[in-house]
Design a protein around this motif. Structure first.
Motif, PDB file in Angstrom:
ATOM      1  N   HIS A 474       0.850  -1.178   0.000  1.00 32.44           N
ATOM      2  CA  HIS A 474       0.000   0.000   0.000  1.00 32.44           C
ATOM      3  C   HIS A 474       0.881   1.222   0.000  1.00 32.44           C
ATOM      4  CE1 HIS A 474       0.788  -0.015   4.364  1.00 32.44           C
ATOM      5  NE2 HIS A 474       0.465   1.256   4.333  1.00 32.44           N
ATOM      6  N   ALA A 475       0.303   2.338  -0.435  1.00 26.21           N
ATOM      7  CA  ALA A 475       1.110   3.528  -0.661  1.00 26.21           C
ATOM      8  C   ALA A 475       1.247   4.362   0.588  1.00 26.21           C
ATOM      9  CB  ALA A 475       0.492   4.367  -1.775  1.00 26.21           C
ATOM     10  N   ALA A 476       2.444   4.902   0.795  1.00 26.55           N
ATOM     11  CA  ALA A 476       2.719   5.691   1.987  1.00 26.55           C
ATOM     12  C   ALA A 476       1.869   6.944   2.039  1.00 26.55           C
ATOM     13  CB  ALA A 476       4.198   6.070   2.019  1.00 26.55           C
ATOM     14  N   ALA A 477       1.635   7.537   0.901  1.00 28.06           N
ATOM     15  CA  ALA A 477       0.931   8.807   0.882  1.00 28.06           C
ATOM     16  C   ALA A 477      -0.578   8.634   0.950  1.00 28.06           C
ATOM     17  CB  ALA A 477       1.280   9.578  -0.389  1.00 28.06           C
ATOM     18  N   ASP A 478      -1.060   7.423   1.087  1.00 26.73           N
ATOM     19  CA  ASP A 478      -2.494   7.183   1.128  1.00 26.73           C
ATOM     20  C   ASP A 478      -2.797   6.206   2.257  1.00 26.73           C
ATOM     21  OD1 ASP A 478      -5.139   7.251   0.373  1.00 26.73           O
ATOM     22  OD2 ASP A 478      -4.929   5.578  -1.015  1.00 26.73           O
ATOM     23  N   PRO A 479      -2.640   6.633   3.511  1.00 26.49           N
ATOM     24  CA  PRO A 479      -2.682   5.708   4.639  1.00 26.49           C
ATOM     25  C   PRO A 479      -4.012   5.010   4.827  1.00 26.49           C
ATOM     26  CG  PRO A 479      -2.716   7.978   5.403  1.00 26.49           C
ATOM     27  CD  PRO A 479      -2.426   8.020   3.936  1.00 26.49           C
ATOM     28  N   GLU A 480      -5.100   5.554   4.311  1.00 27.85           N
ATOM     29  CA  GLU A 480      -6.403   4.943   4.516  1.00 27.85           C
ATOM     30  C   GLU A 480      -6.791   4.022   3.364  1.00 27.85           C
ATOM     31  OE1 GLU A 480      -9.379   7.810   5.427  1.00 27.85           O
ATOM     32  OE2 GLU A 480      -8.047   8.971   6.694  1.00 27.85           O
ATOM     33  N   GLY A 481      -5.861   3.792   2.409  1.00 31.37           N
ATOM     34  CA  GLY A 481      -6.195   2.970   1.256  1.00 31.37           C
ATOM     35  C   GLY A 481      -7.094   3.724   0.295  1.00 31.37           C
ATOM     36  N   THR A 488     -12.424   8.757  -3.924  1.00 35.86           N
ATOM     37  CA  THR A 488     -12.051   8.732  -5.334  1.00 35.86           C
ATOM     38  C   THR A 488     -11.496  10.095  -5.764  1.00 35.86           C
ATOM     39  OG1 THR A 488     -13.826   7.169  -5.752  1.00 35.86           O
ATOM     40  CG2 THR A 488     -12.859   8.268  -7.663  1.00 35.86           C
ATOM     41  N   PRO A 489     -10.272  10.143  -6.264  1.00 36.66           N
ATOM     42  CA  PRO A 489      -9.701  11.439  -6.614  1.00 36.66           C
ATOM     43  C   PRO A 489     -10.250  11.984  -7.926  1.00 36.66           C
ATOM     44  CG  PRO A 489      -8.173   9.683  -7.148  1.00 36.66           C
ATOM     45  CD  PRO A 489      -9.344   9.027  -6.483  1.00 36.66           C
ATOM     46  N   VAL A 490     -10.306  13.277  -8.010  1.00 41.43           N
ATOM     47  CA  VAL A 490     -10.582  13.952  -9.280  1.00 41.43           C
ATOM     48  C   VAL A 490      -9.233  14.139  -9.972  1.00 41.43           C
ATOM     49  CG1 VAL A 490     -11.460  16.042 -10.361  1.00 41.43           C
ATOM     50  CG2 VAL A 490     -12.599  15.116  -8.326  1.00 41.43           C
ATOM     51  N   ILE A 491      -9.146  13.724 -11.221  1.00 40.81           N
ATOM     52  CA  ILE A 491      -7.846  13.716 -11.891  1.00 40.81           C
ATOM     53  C   ILE A 491      -7.421  15.142 -12.231  1.00 40.81           C
ATOM     54  CG2 ILE A 491      -6.483  12.746 -13.772  1.00 40.81           C
ATOM     55  CD1 ILE A 491      -7.716  10.715 -11.789  1.00 40.81           C
ATOM     56  N   VAL A 521      -2.913   5.675  -7.489  1.00 37.86           N
ATOM     57  CA  VAL A 521      -4.001   6.325  -6.758  1.00 37.86           C
ATOM     58  C   VAL A 521      -3.448   7.338  -5.766  1.00 37.86           C
ATOM     59  CG1 VAL A 521      -5.865   5.965  -5.086  1.00 37.86           C
ATOM     60  CG2 VAL A 521      -5.631   4.434  -7.041  1.00 37.86           C
ATOM     61  N   ALA A 522      -2.405   6.943  -5.029  1.00 36.82           N
ATOM     62  CA  ALA A 522      -1.809   7.867  -4.067  1.00 36.82           C
ATOM     63  C   ALA A 522      -1.254   9.102  -4.761  1.00 36.82           C
ATOM     64  CB  ALA A 522      -0.698   7.151  -3.289  1.00 36.82           C
ATOM     65  N   LEU A 523      -0.591   8.898  -5.897  1.00 36.84           N
ATOM     66  CA  LEU A 523      -0.052  10.037  -6.647  1.00 36.84           C
ATOM     67  C   LEU A 523      -1.175  10.963  -7.099  1.00 36.84           C
ATOM     68  CD1 LEU A 523       2.309  11.470  -8.092  1.00 36.84           C
ATOM     69  CD2 LEU A 523       1.865   9.979 -10.063  1.00 36.84           C
ATOM     70  N   LEU A 524      -2.244  10.390  -7.621  1.00 34.88           N
ATOM     71  CA  LEU A 524      -3.361  11.217  -8.103  1.00 34.88           C
ATOM     72  C   LEU A 524      -3.990  12.012  -6.969  1.00 34.88           C
ATOM     73  CD1 LEU A 524      -5.045   8.713 -10.592  1.00 34.88           C
ATOM     74  CD2 LEU A 524      -3.635  10.692 -11.144  1.00 34.88           C
ATOM     75  N   ARG A 525      -4.119  11.401  -5.803  1.00 41.57           N
ATOM     76  CA  ARG A 525      -4.697  12.122  -4.672  1.00 41.57           C
ATOM     77  C   ARG A 525      -3.821  13.284  -4.262  1.00 41.57           C
ATOM     78  NH1 ARG A 525      -6.831   7.507  -1.604  1.00 41.57           N
ATOM     79  NH2 ARG A 525      -8.746   6.984  -2.676  1.00 41.57           N
ATOM     80  N   LEU A 526      -2.512  13.028  -4.225  1.00 37.87           N
ATOM     81  CA  LEU A 526      -1.589  14.066  -3.752  1.00 37.87           C
ATOM     82  C   LEU A 526      -1.510  15.232  -4.734  1.00 37.87           C
ATOM     83  CD1 LEU A 526       1.231  11.777  -2.358  1.00 37.87           C
ATOM     84  CD2 LEU A 526      -0.218  13.299  -1.012  1.00 37.87           C
ATOM     85  N   ILE A 527      -1.415  14.919  -6.025  1.00 37.93           N
ATOM     86  CA  ILE A 527      -1.300  16.022  -6.976  1.00 37.93           C
ATOM     87  C   ILE A 527      -2.613  16.789  -7.077  1.00 37.93           C
ATOM     88  CG2 ILE A 527       0.511  14.875  -8.290  1.00 37.93           C
ATOM     89  CD1 ILE A 527      -1.505  14.157 -10.406  1.00 37.93           C
ATOM     90  N   GLN A 528      -3.715  16.140  -6.720  1.00 34.28           N
ATOM     91  CA  GLN A 528      -4.998  16.836  -6.700  1.00 34.28           C
ATOM     92  C   GLN A 528      -5.021  17.883  -5.588  1.00 34.28           C
ATOM     93  OE1 GLN A 528      -8.226  14.231  -5.737  1.00 34.28           O
ATOM     94  NE2 GLN A 528      -9.612  15.904  -5.238  1.00 34.28           N
ATOM     95  N   ILE A 595       5.458  16.413   4.016  1.00 32.94           N
ATOM     96  CA  ILE A 595       4.410  17.130   3.294  1.00 32.94           C
ATOM     97  C   ILE A 595       3.276  16.178   2.908  1.00 32.94           C
ATOM     98  CG2 ILE A 595       3.886  18.524   1.267  1.00 32.94           C
ATOM     99  CD1 ILE A 595       5.574  19.901   3.448  1.00 32.94           C
ATOM    100  N   CYS A 596       3.591  14.915   2.595  1.00 33.43           N
ATOM    101  CA  CYS A 596       2.531  13.940   2.314  1.00 33.43           C
ATOM    102  C   CYS A 596       1.629  13.774   3.530  1.00 33.43           C
ATOM    103  CB  CYS A 596       3.133  12.593   1.921  1.00 33.43           C
ATOM    104  SG  CYS A 596       3.818  12.538   0.254  1.00 33.43           S
ATOM    105  N   ASP A 597       2.223  13.683   4.722  1.00 25.15           N
ATOM    106  CA  ASP A 597       1.418  13.601   5.950  1.00 25.15           C
ATOM    107  C   ASP A 597       0.518  14.823   6.086  1.00 25.15           C
ATOM    108  OD1 ASP A 597       2.419  11.166   6.658  1.00 25.15           O
ATOM    109  OD2 ASP A 597       3.746  11.886   8.242  1.00 25.15           O
ATOM    110  N   TRP A 598       1.051  15.997   5.778  1.00 28.54           N
ATOM    111  CA  TRP A 598       0.275  17.231   5.878  1.00 28.54           C
ATOM    112  C   TRP A 598      -0.871  17.233   4.868  1.00 28.54           C
ATOM    113  CZ3 TRP A 598       0.510  21.433   2.172  1.00 28.54           C
ATOM    114  CH2 TRP A 598      -0.217  22.557   2.567  1.00 28.54           C
ATOM    115  N   LEU A 599      -0.588  16.825   3.640  1.00 22.75           N
ATOM    116  CA  LEU A 599      -1.629  16.804   2.617  1.00 22.75           C
ATOM    117  C   LEU A 599      -2.725  15.790   2.932  1.00 22.75           C
ATOM    118  CD1 LEU A 599       0.536  17.104  -0.614  1.00 22.75           C
ATOM    119  CD2 LEU A 599      -0.930  18.850   0.382  1.00 22.75           C
ATOM    120  N   ASN A 600      -2.363  14.737   3.648  1.00 28.54           N
ATOM    121  CA  ASN A 600      -3.347  13.731   4.041  1.00 28.54           C
ATOM    122  C   ASN A 600      -3.989  14.037   5.391  1.00 28.54           C
ATOM    123  OD1 ASN A 600      -3.530  11.401   2.032  1.00 28.54           O
ATOM    124  ND2 ASN A 600      -1.319  11.660   2.213  1.00 28.54           N
ATOM    125  N   ASN A 601      -3.782  15.285   5.863  1.00 30.48           N
ATOM    126  CA  ASN A 601      -4.440  15.768   7.087  1.00 30.48           C
ATOM    127  C   ASN A 601      -4.047  14.986   8.332  1.00 30.48           C
ATOM    128  OD1 ASN A 601      -5.960  17.714   5.594  1.00 30.48           O
ATOM    129  ND2 ASN A 601      -7.361  16.069   4.974  1.00 30.48           N
TER     130      ASN A 601
END
Length: 849
Positions: A474-481, A488-491, A521-528, A595-601
């Protein structure tokens, strides 16, 4: 009755088990097996070297060649007999015993060949007259320490260097070691009346059968660098020295390790290995149900393990081991395999290996086809603790099916999967493909790019439609899966295209994004959420690797945790530039995760800035200490006695001192030496030291730079010395500093120094801030200071009001001067009603501004 229970009584020891008639090879050597078991009732007790010495001492009259062959046959029969009645989970002990047996026999043949060559041609020596040796490396199953009962042995002969031997019949090093190798092979592989010891396979040496039997280290390195193919990387990753000088052997393996393992995440190995597997299928008859090459067979397990090892082993040395069995566990502990996959691979591999070895030991023949004689089927169930032959067959097939699922998932080509896209979705993908410079790139690259865009479209359409079939990663930047519809991210297509443009010439990263959907998925969420991620990944694509697995940063980034993480990075630092790059990557990757932790609140603005500040303090500490060693080395011989590193005090002002570091923050520093008077020699040393510190912080390299540094807050500003003594600094602050310099001292902190120095600085800071001052003088000084700023908004205005209040009221309220952070000072001032009630707590800075 189990062999393991037959430990007493001559009748019990001579009892013939009911399965013995099904194993002609063991039956032939049964009398010897009985004698060996009297000395070693348990297989785990067996000591092959001691046993060989006893055997050889008693049989020297028959000659070494016959001894090697008889010893191998009788001891293999003993190992197999002991193994048949032990649980399948303990089959690894038999594999280790068979490997130890082979190591011992190869070493005895090696010593005999060396003795013969030395007697005839002397010893090869290098230019310094040091003796040179032939080093024997085992690859394949012997290299992994998991040799089959009736396997051949894959060997490679390497010597480090050398000129000519010093004997009467002098030989050039290459010819000398070739002849030595030929003698060794003759002792092991030649058929005699006693059979042979091992079939020796030398085809894995450089250039295969057309290359010299022994090669120099230089020739080996040159071959691997310029001629080495992907399959040779997989072969050499299981290399282990079995004879020769151990120290030199370790040096040789270390020299070729860069060929095997890449420092970056080497995701392209899946394609290379898949091609090797495809090529092998051309020569495999799957209808024969081969235990080694068939679907879900031994080779499938090896491919899964070795591909993951090679992908991640360059960055994690725990994944560089030679043993397949042990590496399955290491891959699980490193988070590369799920617990379920780990259990299937470990137990399935043991079932396959014991099944294969049971077939081989019937007549001591290297068989892999799943074809058991009827006489053996009557006993096989008991060997595997199953009710009957059909139960054994069913369980083995279940393991093979499960292994095949893992293999197919790992090597699945999602880019070519049939997916129903709408006309609008297809049009969108075509438009995005047209934006990229793909014309001169291989077709496979275009297919990978198409796969990434296709997966992005599907993710944007419905996250549930592309859920991962495996919990392996699982991706580090998306801790909740990514299993919740509302996640669902908006691209953010513009940002995604920025990343793809940066990696379009890096097929390994494209493959990773196509195959590992959680990463995409994690990348898409973060860049969003913020353009920082797209910009940073586009500039440093290596950061994509951090999204591949969990990286749980602690709540508080202590200097101890940071030091441990820095040491675990394990990047080579053979010279200054490598060290600088390694430190930049460490800072870059840790900062990215923060910063990934910050972006994921996971953390708010204030705590994120505190974390960035702790990282900056650690980086500064590393630079200071490394620069000190550098300066001492350059100013030898007495540099270490001029200034030791513990005499330096580094005072930070502004963002770093107040725990408000942002990505764009610089470091405002003042360097102070803890001594009464600075001599000319010390001042020269300090100037060199500080210049090295600023160079390491400012220099732009591949992974960027560390921090911009500002030294203007030192006593007398730009006209002052780079370094001042503690006495001079104290005198300046007490007698000559301006009020605005005292205001700057509010946001100051000793970030490098001993415990005593921290105490001294706190006392000095408290005494300066607590001095009585005229309010009008303070306001006038801070107004002048504020007017010089390029930008002053409401937050800056409030900050100046807080600092003014601290300078005015600390004399009457010394607790103000004890605080480190403006937010704490603000709270005290509000409680004391020394600030207007309309003011609210200053907003923390946004970390990425």
């Amino acid at each position: 009755m189990s062999f393991q229970d037959l430990t007493t009584g001559s009748d019990a020891l001579n009892e013939r088990p009911d399965w013995l008639s099904a194993f002609p090879f063991i039956r032939q050597h049964w009398p010897a097996v009985i004698k060996i078991r009297q000395r070693y009732p348990l297989l785990s007790d067996y000591q092959v070297i001691r046993d060989w010495q006893t055997f050889y001492d008693s049989n020297q009259s028959i000659g070494l060649s016959a001894c090697l062959r008889r010893f191998r046959q009788t001891r293999l029969a003993y190992i197999a007999a002991q193994d048949l009645d032990q649980a399948v989970g303990r089959h690894l002990t038999a594999l280790h015993a068979v490997s130890d047996l082979a190591d011992t026999l190869i070493q005895q043949a090696y010593h005999a060949a060396v003795s013969e060559m030395t007697a005839r041609s002397g010893v090869v020596r290098d230019a310094q007259n040091n003796p040179q040796y032939l080093h024997i490396f085992a690859l394949g199953k012997l290299g992994s320490g998991e040799l089959n009962y009736s396997s051949d042995v894959d060997l490679v002969f390497v010597y480090e260097q050398g000129n000519c031997s010093d004997g009467q019949k002098s030989l050039e090093a290459g010819r000398y070691f070739n002849r030595l190798g030929q003698k060794l092979i003759q002792l092991l592989d030649q058929y005699t009346d006693e059979g042979r010891v091992y079939q020796v396979d030398m085809r894995l040496r450089p250039f295969g059968t057309v290359g010299p039997l022994a090669c120099s280290l230089e020739a080996l390195q040159h071959y691997l660098l310029h001629e080495g193919r992907e399959w040779e990387r997989f072969a050499w990753m299981r290399a282990r020295q079995v004879a020769g000088d151990q120290t030199t052997g370790e040096r040789i393996l270390a020299a070729i390790k860069p060929f095997i393992y890449r420092r970056h995440l080497d995701y392209s190995v899946f394609e290379s290995l898949a091609k090797i597997k495809a090529d092998m299928t051309l020569f495999t008859d799957y209808e024969a149900d081969d235990l080694k090459y068939g679907l879900g067979g031994i080779r499938s397990v090896e491919f899964v393990v070795q591909s993951l090892q090679m992908t991640f082993g360059g960055r994690d040395e725990t994944l560089q081991g030679v043993s397949i069995y042990n590496q399955i566990l290491q891959l699980y502990e490193a988070g590369k395999l799920s617990a379920a996959d780990k259990d299937i691979l470990m137990m399935g591999w043991l079932w396959l290996r014991k099944s294969e070895n049971t077939l081989q030991v019937v007549n001591d023949q290297p068989k892999h086809a799943f074809s058991f004689p009827d006489g053996l089927k009557n006993h096989i169930a008991r060997f595997f603790n199953q009710a009957d032959w059909h139960a054994y067959q069913h369980q083995l097939q279940l393991f093979r099916n499960q292994i095949d699922v893992i293999f197919r998932h790992l090597f699945a080509d999602i880019a070519t999967a049939e997916v129903a896209l709408t006309a609008d979705e297809q049009r969108l993908i075509n438009e995005k493909m047209a934006e990229l410079p793909l014309q001169r790139l291989p077709k496979s690259t275009s297919e990978k790019v198409y796969g990434v865009l296709q997966q992005a479209v599907l993710i944007g359409r419905n996250a549930q439609s592309v859920q991962s079939q495996s919990s392996r990663l699982h991706a580090a930047a998306d801790p909740e899966g990514f299993h919740e519809d509302n996640k669902t991210p908006v691209i953010a297509w513009q940002r995604l295209m920025q990343v793809i443009r940066a990696i379009v010439k890096r097929p390994s990263y494209l493959s990773m994004l196509v195959k590992e959907q959680p990463v995409l998925v994690a990348l898409l969420r973060l860049i969003q959420k913020h353009d920082y991620v797209a910009q940073t990944v586009a500039r440093f694509p290596v950061l994509l690797e951090l999204l591949f697995e969990a990286h749980d940063l602690p709540q508080e980034l202590t200097l101890e945790w940071l030091q441990q993480s820095w040491e675990q990075q394990r990047m080579p630092v053979d010279d200054v530039e490598q060290w600088m790059e390694a430190l930049r990557y460490f800072k870059l990757s840790t900062q990215f995760l923060i910063i990934c932790d910050w972006l994921n609140n996971k953390h708010g603005h204030r705590h994120t800035c505190h974390r960035l500040s702790r990282l900056a303090e650690f980086i500064l500490k590393c630079v200071i200490e490394f620069s000190h060693r550098e300066t001492c080395e350059k100013l030898q011989p007495h540099a270490t006695s001029i200034i030791n590193s513990q005499q330096l005090m580094v005072i930070a002002y502004g963002s770093l001192a107040s725990g408000q570091m942002k990505l764009s923050s610089d470091m405002d520093l003042v360097f102070v030496i803890d001594c009464e008077v600075i001599s000319n020699e010390q001042r020269y040393f300090m100037q060199r030291w500080v210049k090295r510190i600023t160079h390491h912080l400012n220099a732009r390299l591949y992974h960027g730079h560390l921090y911009d540094i500002d030294l203007q807050l030192r006593p007398n500003g730009n006209s002052g010395s780079l370094v001042t003594s503690l006495i001079e600094f104290t005198d300046y602050q007490k007698n000559r500093a301006w009020i605005w310099e005292h205001a700057a001292l509010i946001k100051s902190k000793l970030v490098y120094g001993t415990e005593r120095q921290h105490k001294l600085f706190k006392q000095l800071r408290h005494s300066i801030l607590s001095r009585p001052r005229q309010p009008d003088d303070v306001h006038q000084a801070l107004d002048d200071m504020r007017n010089k700023l390029v930008k002053t908004d409401s937050e800056h205005q409030l900050e100046f009001e807080v600092m003014a209040a601290v300078l005015i009221h600390s004399h009457a309220h010394p607790e103000l001067a004890e605080q480190q952070y403006l937010s704490d000072m603000f709270t005290i001032l509000k409680d004391l009603k020394l600030l207007s009630t309309q003011h609210t707590l200053p907003a923390p800075p946004i970390p990425v501004n």
